[in-house]
Design a protein around this motif. Structure first.
Motif, PDB file in Angstrom:
ATOM      1  N   UNK A  58      69.050 105.587 -83.025  1.00  0.00           N
ATOM      2  CA  UNK A  58      69.530 105.410 -84.406  1.00  0.00           C
ATOM      3  C   UNK A  58      68.662 106.154 -85.427  1.00  0.00           C
ATOM      4  N   UNK A  59      67.361 106.246 -85.150  1.00  0.00           N
ATOM      5  CA  UNK A  59      66.486 106.997 -86.063  1.00  0.00           C
ATOM      6  C   UNK A  59      66.934 108.454 -86.127  1.00  0.00           C
ATOM      7  N   UNK A  60      67.254 109.020 -84.954  1.00  0.00           N
ATOM      8  CA  UNK A  60      67.721 110.406 -84.938  1.00  0.00           C
ATOM      9  C   UNK A  60      69.032 110.550 -85.708  1.00  0.00           C
ATOM     10  N   UNK A  61      69.939 109.603 -85.558  1.00  0.00           N
ATOM     11  CA  UNK A  61      71.210 109.665 -86.283  1.00  0.00           C
ATOM     12  C   UNK A  61      70.968 109.631 -87.795  1.00  0.00           C
ATOM     13  N   UNK A  62      69.986 108.847 -88.198  1.00  0.00           N
ATOM     14  CA  UNK A  62      69.628 108.784 -89.617  1.00  0.00           C
ATOM     15  C   UNK A  62      69.024 110.114 -90.079  1.00  0.00           C
ATOM     16  N   UNK A  63      68.139 110.680 -89.267  1.00  0.00           N
ATOM     17  CA  UNK A  63      67.557 111.982 -89.597  1.00  0.00           C
ATOM     18  C   UNK A  63      68.634 113.057 -89.667  1.00  0.00           C
ATOM     19  N   UNK A  64      69.597 112.972 -88.761  1.00  0.00           N
ATOM     20  CA  UNK A  64      70.693 113.944 -88.733  1.00  0.00           C
ATOM     21  C   UNK A  64      71.567 113.813 -89.974  1.00  0.00           C
ATOM     22  N   UNK A  65      71.774 112.595 -90.412  1.00  0.00           N
ATOM     23  CA  UNK A  65      72.593 112.362 -91.606  1.00  0.00           C
ATOM     24  C   UNK A  65      71.975 113.026 -92.834  1.00  0.00           C
ATOM     25  N   UNK A  66      70.642 112.972 -92.932  1.00  0.00           N
ATOM     26  CA  UNK A  66      69.957 113.572 -94.080  1.00  0.00           C
ATOM     27  C   UNK A  66      69.520 115.017 -93.810  1.00  0.00           C
ATOM     28  N   UNK A  67      69.933 115.556 -92.674  1.00  0.00           N
ATOM     29  CA  UNK A  67      69.635 116.946 -92.285  1.00  0.00           C
ATOM     30  C   UNK A  67      68.136 117.230 -92.215  1.00  0.00           C
ATOM     31  N   UNK A  68      67.388 116.276 -91.665  1.00  0.00           N
ATOM     32  CA  UNK A  68      65.940 116.458 -91.493  1.00  0.00           C
ATOM     33  C   UNK A  68      65.539 116.191 -90.038  1.00  0.00           C
ATOM     34  N   UNK A  69      66.354 116.714 -89.126  1.00  0.00           N
ATOM     35  CA  UNK A  69      66.097 116.485 -87.708  1.00  0.00           C
ATOM     36  C   UNK A  69      64.809 117.147 -87.228  1.00  0.00           C
ATOM     37  N   UNK A  70      64.261 118.058 -88.004  1.00  0.00           N
ATOM     38  CA  UNK A  70      62.989 118.677 -87.632  1.00  0.00           C
ATOM     39  C   UNK A  70      61.849 117.657 -87.614  1.00  0.00           C
ATOM     40  N   UNK A  71      62.054 116.486 -88.165  1.00  0.00           N
ATOM     41  CA  UNK A  71      61.041 115.427 -88.171  1.00  0.00           C
ATOM     42  C   UNK A  71      61.161 114.491 -86.967  1.00  0.00           C
ATOM     43  N   UNK A  72      62.052 114.813 -86.020  1.00  0.00           N
ATOM     44  CA  UNK A  72      62.314 113.881 -84.930  1.00  0.00           C
ATOM     45  C   UNK A  72      61.078 113.611 -84.076  1.00  0.00           C
ATOM     46  N   UNK A  73      60.279 114.616 -83.788  1.00  0.00           N
ATOM     47  CA  UNK A  73      59.106 114.399 -82.938  1.00  0.00           C
ATOM     48  C   UNK A  73      58.140 113.424 -83.586  1.00  0.00           C
ATOM     49  N   UNK A  74      57.877 113.611 -84.863  1.00  0.00           N
ATOM     50  CA  UNK A  74      56.963 112.709 -85.580  1.00  0.00           C
ATOM     51  C   UNK A  74      57.536 111.303 -85.626  1.00  0.00           C
ATOM     52  N   UNK A  75      58.813 111.196 -85.948  1.00  0.00           N
ATOM     53  CA  UNK A  75      59.453 109.874 -86.022  1.00  0.00           C
ATOM     54  C   UNK A  75      59.455 109.194 -84.653  1.00  0.00           C
ATOM     55  N   UNK A  76      59.743 109.956 -83.600  1.00  0.00           N
ATOM     56  CA  UNK A  76      59.780 109.383 -82.259  1.00  0.00           C
ATOM     57  C   UNK A  76      58.397 108.902 -81.829  1.00  0.00           C
ATOM     58  N   UNK A  77      57.363 109.670 -82.131  1.00  0.00           N
ATOM     59  CA  UNK A  77      55.999 109.267 -81.764  1.00  0.00           C
ATOM     60  C   UNK A  77      55.605 107.981 -82.492  1.00  0.00           C
TER      61      UNK A  77
END
Length: 191
Positions: A58-77
């Motif tokens: 769900x965090x990735x889906x939220x990042x995708x919604x705001x077009x900031x998927x480049x932050x996925x690694x930091x958010x996932x960690x």
């Protein structure tokens, strides 16, 4: 349901995160000396992988919604670190001997590339939420299987008469490569 079973079996045997993809090697080599610590680490990794996947999707889906998927690694960690801390607190309270046996490798689950790798692979493979959770479960089981199998192999190595130059790290790495090669036989099992 058939697809979910194939995802789990494929993660365990064909795409074994340790033996086929060579992720999570540090805890694999560090914790696999004893069966008890291998089982404990395997359980901790399964819990962290499944919970982290359930939250990072769900965090990735939220990042995708705001077009900031480049932050996925930091958010996932950050999500992974949260669950590792939870496991660490629970083990320290409930199972102090296991907590001591795992030592430095328990907090290192946060930076275990196998845990981060499964969360990223779920997104990259286009898995649904349920498929992602099952893939994380299969990957955690694969990690546990590798640890448990290798703890048995290391026990045999310890009691074997091997040349002095191969004792320690060389014999461990040779044994790990042979165990890894044995899993290549599952390569064409699932298409």
């Amino acid at each position: 349901m058939k697809d979910l079973i194939i995802i789990v079996l494929s993660a365990v045997f064909v795409n074994n995160v340790v033996l086929s993809q060579f992720m999570g090697i540090c805890p694999f080599l560090g914790v696999s000396k004893q069966l008890k610590s291998s089982v404990g680490m395997g359980g901790a990794v399964i819990f962290v992988m499944v919970c982290a996947t359930a939250c990072t999707y769900p965090v990735y889906m939220l990042l995708d919604k705001f077009k900031i998927t480049y932050l996925r690694t930091v958010a996932f960690i950050l999500v992974i670190a949260l669950f590792v801390q939870l496991v660490e607190i629970v083990l320290k309270k409930v199972m102090p001997p296991l907590y001591s046996a795992l030592g430095v490798y328990l907090p290192l689950i946060t930076t275990n590339c196998a845990v981060l790798g499964v969360t990223v692979a779920n997104i990259d493979n286009g898995y649904s939420f349920v498929q992602s959770v099952f893939n994380a479960l299969g990957t955690g089981l694969a990690f546990s299987l590798a640890l448990i199998l290798f703890s048995g192999v290391r026990g045999r190595i310890e009691h074997s008469d091997i040349p002095e130059t191969f004792k320690g790290v060389p014999s461990t790495l040779i044994a790990a490569s042979i165990v890894s090669l044995s899993f290549m036989g599952f390569g064409g099992l699932f298409g």
